[in-house]
Design a protein around this motif. Structure first.
Motif, PDB file in Angstrom:
ATOM      1  N   ARG A  38       0.828  -1.208   0.000  1.00 15.36           N
ATOM      2  CA  ARG A  38       0.000   0.000   0.000  1.00 15.36           C
ATOM      3  C   ARG A  38       0.865   1.261   0.000  1.00 15.36           C
ATOM      4  O   ARG A  38       0.522   2.262  -0.600  1.00 15.36           O
ATOM      5  N   ASN A  39       2.017   1.190   0.666  1.00 17.00           N
ATOM      6  CA  ASN A  39       2.898   2.365   0.744  1.00 17.00           C
ATOM      7  C   ASN A  39       4.126   2.230  -0.152  1.00 17.00           C
ATOM      8  O   ASN A  39       5.072   3.004  -0.025  1.00 17.00           O
ATOM      9  N   GLY A  41       6.515   0.249  -0.017  1.00 19.12           N
ATOM     10  CA  GLY A  41       7.723  -0.065   0.735  1.00 19.12           C
ATOM     11  C   GLY A  41       8.410   1.139   1.333  1.00 19.12           C
ATOM     12  O   GLY A  41       9.552   1.046   1.771  1.00 19.12           O
ATOM     13  N   ARG A  42       7.726   2.279   1.346  1.00 18.95           N
ATOM     14  CA  ARG A  42       8.328   3.499   1.881  1.00 18.95           C
ATOM     15  C   ARG A  42       7.323   4.219   2.766  1.00 18.95           C
ATOM     16  O   ARG A  42       6.139   3.949   2.719  1.00 18.95           O
ATOM     17  N   SER A  43       7.823   5.167   3.558  1.00 20.16           N
ATOM     18  CA  SER A  43       6.917   5.939   4.410  1.00 20.16           C
ATOM     19  C   SER A  43       7.153   7.429   4.195  1.00 20.16           C
ATOM     20  O   SER A  43       7.292   8.182   5.140  1.00 20.16           O
ATOM     21  N   LYS A  44       7.201   7.839   2.940  1.00 18.58           N
ATOM     22  CA  LYS A  44       7.514   9.243   2.643  1.00 18.58           C
ATOM     23  C   LYS A  44       6.285  10.031   2.198  1.00 18.58           C
ATOM     24  O   LYS A  44       6.401  10.967   1.426  1.00 18.58           O
ATOM     25  N   HIS A  45       5.124   9.679   2.676  1.00 15.09           N
ATOM     26  CA  HIS A  45       3.857  10.249   2.218  1.00 15.09           C
ATOM     27  C   HIS A  45       3.931  11.759   2.026  1.00 15.09           C
ATOM     28  O   HIS A  45       4.114  12.497   2.977  1.00 15.09           O
ATOM     29  N   GLY A  46       3.812  12.205   0.765  1.00 17.25           N
ATOM     30  CA  GLY A  46       3.780  13.625   0.477  1.00 17.25           C
ATOM     31  C   GLY A  46       5.141  14.262   0.264  1.00 17.25           C
ATOM     32  O   GLY A  46       5.226  15.362  -0.257  1.00 17.25           O
ATOM     33  N   ARG A  47       6.206  13.613   0.653  1.00 17.86           N
ATOM     34  CA  ARG A  47       7.540  14.179   0.461  1.00 17.86           C
ATOM     35  C   ARG A  47       8.078  13.691  -0.876  1.00 17.86           C
ATOM     36  O   ARG A  47       7.971  12.523  -1.210  1.00 17.86           O
ATOM     37  N   GLY A  48       8.709  14.564  -1.596  1.00 17.74           N
ATOM     38  CA  GLY A  48       9.244  14.168  -2.895  1.00 17.74           C
ATOM     39  C   GLY A  48      10.544  13.414  -2.767  1.00 17.74           C
ATOM     40  O   GLY A  48      10.820  12.489  -3.517  1.00 17.74           O
ATOM     41  N   HIS A  49      11.380  13.799  -1.824  1.00 20.10           N
ATOM     42  CA  HIS A  49      12.718  13.210  -1.688  1.00 20.10           C
ATOM     43  C   HIS A  49      13.043  13.083  -0.211  1.00 20.10           C
ATOM     44  O   HIS A  49      12.644  13.923   0.589  1.00 20.10           O
ATOM     45  N   THR A  50      13.745  12.029   0.156  1.00 17.04           N
ATOM     46  CA  THR A  50      14.183  11.867   1.546  1.00 17.04           C
ATOM     47  C   THR A  50      15.687  11.669   1.561  1.00 17.04           C
ATOM     48  O   THR A  50      16.290  11.304   0.547  1.00 17.04           O
ATOM     49  N   ALA A 125      -1.450  -7.499   4.445  1.00 17.44           N
ATOM     50  CA  ALA A 125      -2.595  -6.591   4.392  1.00 17.44           C
ATOM     51  C   ALA A 125      -3.334  -6.499   5.721  1.00 17.44           C
ATOM     52  O   ALA A 125      -3.915  -5.466   6.039  1.00 17.44           O
ATOM     53  N   SER A 126      -3.325  -7.582   6.511  1.00 19.54           N
ATOM     54  CA  SER A 126      -4.123  -7.590   7.743  1.00 19.54           C
ATOM     55  C   SER A 126      -3.431  -6.824   8.863  1.00 19.54           C
ATOM     56  O   SER A 126      -2.203  -6.741   8.909  1.00 19.54           O
TER      57      SER A 126
END
Length: 133
Positions: A38-39, A41-50, A125-126
């Protein structure tokens, strides 16, 4: 200028004959690729670059939000050395501080070193499958 007017004349004649100057834009849409997570494999929601961090095992460059992060809490000295320090210490209630190390792994090393496990689609998923350590 003469070349442009010549080109314009060809385009005008083509339009009169019923031929469009350029083909119409393609209207077919490409099917979206299936997403494994769903993500992604990353958690950068809304950020273009980390920022980039290095894996503590193989020194691979990994995006900070994708790296698998674990705190390793260790004693500064092993049990026998701790006993020697406690015996030699003047203070009766002296507690040796612990080492707190933040370990950052790339996905390959985390799986290879069994920091994280491979889970099937249903478990991923669960809510029970989401293991936060």
């Amino acid at each position: 200028l003469k070349q442009l007017s010549w080109l314009h004349g060809i385009a005008a004649r083509a339009l009169e004959a019923g031929f469009p100057c350029c083909p119409p834009p393609q209207t077919q849409t490409l099917a979206a690729m299936p997403s494994k997570r769903r993500n992604n494999g990353r958690s950068k929601h809304g950020r273009g670059h980390t920022a980039i961090v290095r894996c503590c095992n193989c020194s691979r460059c990994v995006p900070k939000d994708k790296a698998i992060k674990r705190f390793q809490v260790r004693n500064m000295a092993d049990a026998s050395s701790q006993r020697d320090l406690r015996d030699a210490s003047v203070y009766s209630t002296f507690v040796l501080p612990k080492l707190y190390m933040k370990m950052l792994y790339c996905v390959s090393c985390a799986i290879h070193g069994r920091v994280v496990r491979v889970r099937n689609k249903v478990l991923r998923a669960s809510p029970e499958g989401r293991i936060y350590v």
